[in-house]
Scaffold this motif. Structure first.
Motif, mmCIF file in Angstrom:
data_model
loop_
_atom_site.group_PDB
_atom_site.id
_atom_site.type_symbol
_atom_site.label_atom_id
_atom_site.label_comp_id
_atom_site.label_asym_id
_atom_site.label_seq_id
_atom_site.Cartn_x
_atom_site.Cartn_y
_atom_site.Cartn_z
ATOM 1 N N ALA A 1 0.829 -1.081 -0.468
ATOM 2 C CA ALA A 1 -0.046 -0.088 0.005
ATOM 3 C C ALA A 1 0.358 1.058 0.053
ATOM 4 O O ALA A 1 0.954 2.272 -0.692
ATOM 5 N N LEU A 2 2.435 1.213 0.700
ATOM 6 C CA LEU A 2 2.798 2.400 0.819
ATOM 7 C C LEU A 2 3.572 2.721 -1.070
ATOM 8 O O LEU A 2 3.638 3.835 -1.217
ATOM 9 N N VAL A 3 4.186 1.494 -1.306
ATOM 10 C CA VAL A 3 4.389 1.840 -2.905
ATOM 11 C C VAL A 3 3.744 2.139 -4.016
ATOM 12 O O VAL A 3 3.926 2.806 -4.473
ATOM 13 N N VAL A 4 2.182 1.930 -3.377
ATOM 14 C CA VAL A 4 1.440 2.017 -4.515
ATOM 15 C C VAL A 4 1.562 3.560 -5.201
ATOM 16 O O VAL A 4 1.760 5.301 -4.519
ATOM 17 N N GLY A 5 2.042 4.044 -6.586
ATOM 18 C CA GLY A 5 2.239 5.385 -7.465
ATOM 19 C C GLY A 5 3.844 5.752 -7.172
ATOM 20 O O GLY A 5 3.959 6.721 -7.521
ATOM 21 N N ALA A 6 4.403 5.033 -6.247
ATOM 22 C CA ALA A 6 5.706 5.494 -6.340
ATOM 23 C C ALA A 6 6.192 5.069 -7.893
ATOM 24 O O ALA A 6 6.007 3.797 -7.991
#
Lengths: 240, 220
Positions: free
Chosen positions: B149-154
């Motif tokens: 969830a944290l790296v979504v879009g990273a």
């Protein structure tokens, strides 16, 4: 205490104008005094002889490595709950400093371990959990910088810092829960410290010095970041 | 009801795409097949390193499947629709984790004992291996969901995901491999398994909440 009193960047800059030089000079004075007492005037250990002096750098950096992570986690919680604008910046400003202390702690520990344990590194619970702490710092920095939207990086980083807090008690209590090669705590313990007072004083000075250095460098980094933003805002508002 | 519907939807998607669910399992098998080729086929040596290596392979194969957990739905917009549906975000995450575990964790439970036998793990340790996989892999999926969830879009999300999640997997690796090691040496594995269950008990309620908080930020 009303946290939002400190949310105003202008007020922070006013306070920082006093705190930054104060912390800087305290750091210089205590680190110099601690270095003289620790490296020259304090006696060598009866067992470890001169290598005991590594402790005067190793213990304060370990202490700061944990303290700055705890401070970052508190700030991250404040940032997520109250959308405090300075808290995000604090987490970002403190992360490389905390990572530096963690690295310093691991390196000095390694220099000490070679003559004392006969090995540069052992896979003991204290050392391993400290290494994980270093990865958490590095992971935060990588994540916070991985987004085009800066705000999103801050918030994602805050969630990661809060998740990683589980490692802090593991580092702290690793020497009690497991049978580690790393010796158990000898300063902050029930029944008083088990370390000779001639060594405790220079160590205390170094801890104060390291903490003051942390406060100084984080304040400088925060001030720089705020000025940076001011400049950027002004540039964006200037008609071409 | 929403929860079951979401799990069924994810499972159906995984089965229709076919390959996705099996890639992680194949990766797990391949990594472990490489081991005897790299370090030699002596049964004693293999039996000694099998517990740790099986768990490292399990960690990596779960990690491999994490990136897809939210990223594709974020890109095609269905995550936005789920957010608008009014279902609590933590419940959506819990459903996704359940489906992810059923498609990647559960197959490891079936393949683990076979590969363990090929790596000459003593038969007494097989039951403990199964138990450790049963207790450990859900924790991997739960904690991994936070990272996913944290790296979504990273940028470079995949590499970043490994950097974030692997340090958090350390306790599971230690207790799980420790349990199998103990069983292989004829010692009680119960304390290790209880600690492993403790990790699961902590991450089961907390990880969906943390992942939901991170996902909400991604959608803003």
């Amino acid at each position: 205490m009303n946290l939002h009193r400190f949310a105003n960047p202008a007020r922070f800059l006013r306070i920082a104008r006093v705190v930054t030089p104060l912390a800087g000079w305290i750091a210089v004075a205590t680190l110099l005094a601690g270095a003289v007492f620790g490296l020259v005037l304090s006696p060598p250990d009866y067992q470890q002889s001169e290598t005991v002096r590594i402790m005067y750098v190793h213990v304060p950096s370990a202490w700061l490595a944990l303290q700055s992570y705890i401070a970052m986690a508190l700030a991250a919680a404040v940032a997520l709950v109250w959308k405090h604008p300075l808290a995000d910046l604090f987490v970002k400003a403190a992360a490389p400093v905390g990572a530096g202390f963690t690295l310093l702690c691991l390196i000095t520990g390694s220099f000490w371990g070679r003559p004392t344990w006969g090995a540069w590194w052992v896979w003991d619970a204290r050392l391993t959990s400290m290494l994980v702490l270093l990865f958490l710092y590095v992971g935060y920095m990588a994540l916070a910088g991985a987004f085009d939207d800066e705000e999103r990086g801050h918030r994602a980083g805050a969630v990661l810092v809060l998740t990683g807090i589980v490692d802090v008690p593991i580092v702290k209590f690793s020497v009690e829960w497991w049978n580690t090669l790393h010796q158990p705590t000898s300063v902050f313990r029930l029944g008083g410290p088990t370390i000779a007072s001639e060594m405790l004083w220079p160590l205390g000075l170094m801890v104060v010095g390291f903490t003051a250095f942390f406060v100084w460098i984080v304040c400088v980094r925060l001030e720089t970041e705020l000025l940076h933003r001011k400049i950027r805002a002004r540039l964006e508002n200037t008609p071409a | 009801m929403n929860f079951i519907a979401l799990v069924r939807r994810d499972l159906r998607l995984a089965l229709r795409q076919g390959t996705d669910a099996f890639v992680s399992l194949l990766f797990f098998v391949l990594v472990l097949v490489l081991v005897p080729l790299a370090i030699g086929p002596e049964p004693q040596l293999l039996a000694r390193v099998a517990p740790g290596l099986i768990w490292i392979a399990a960690l990596l194969s779960v990690l491999l499947s994490l990136e897809r957990m939210f990223q594709s739905e974020y890109e095609d917009g269905s995550l936005d629709q789920l957010a608008l549906s009014g279902i609590p975000f933590a419940l959506i995450v819990a459903a996704k984790v359940t489906a992810q575990w059923l498609t990647t964790g559960l197959p490891l439970l079936l393949a683990g004992p076979i590969l363990a036998a090929m790596l000459a793990l003593p038969n007494d340790a097989q039951a403990v291996l199964l138990l450790s996989l049963l207790l450990g892999t859900p924790t991997l999926s739960l904690v991994g969901a936070i990272g996913a969830a944290l790296v979504v879009g990273a940028r470079r999300g995949g590499v970043l995901l490994a950097l974030l999640v692997l340090p958090l997997y350390v306790p599971v690796l230690i207790f799980a491999a420790g349990a199998i090691d103990a069983a292989a040496a004829g010692l009680p594995a119960r304390p290790h398994l209880l600690l492993l269950a403790g990790c699961l008990a902590v991450s089961l309620p907390l990880a969906p909440l943390a992942a939901a908080a991170a996902l909400k930020d991604a959608l803003r």
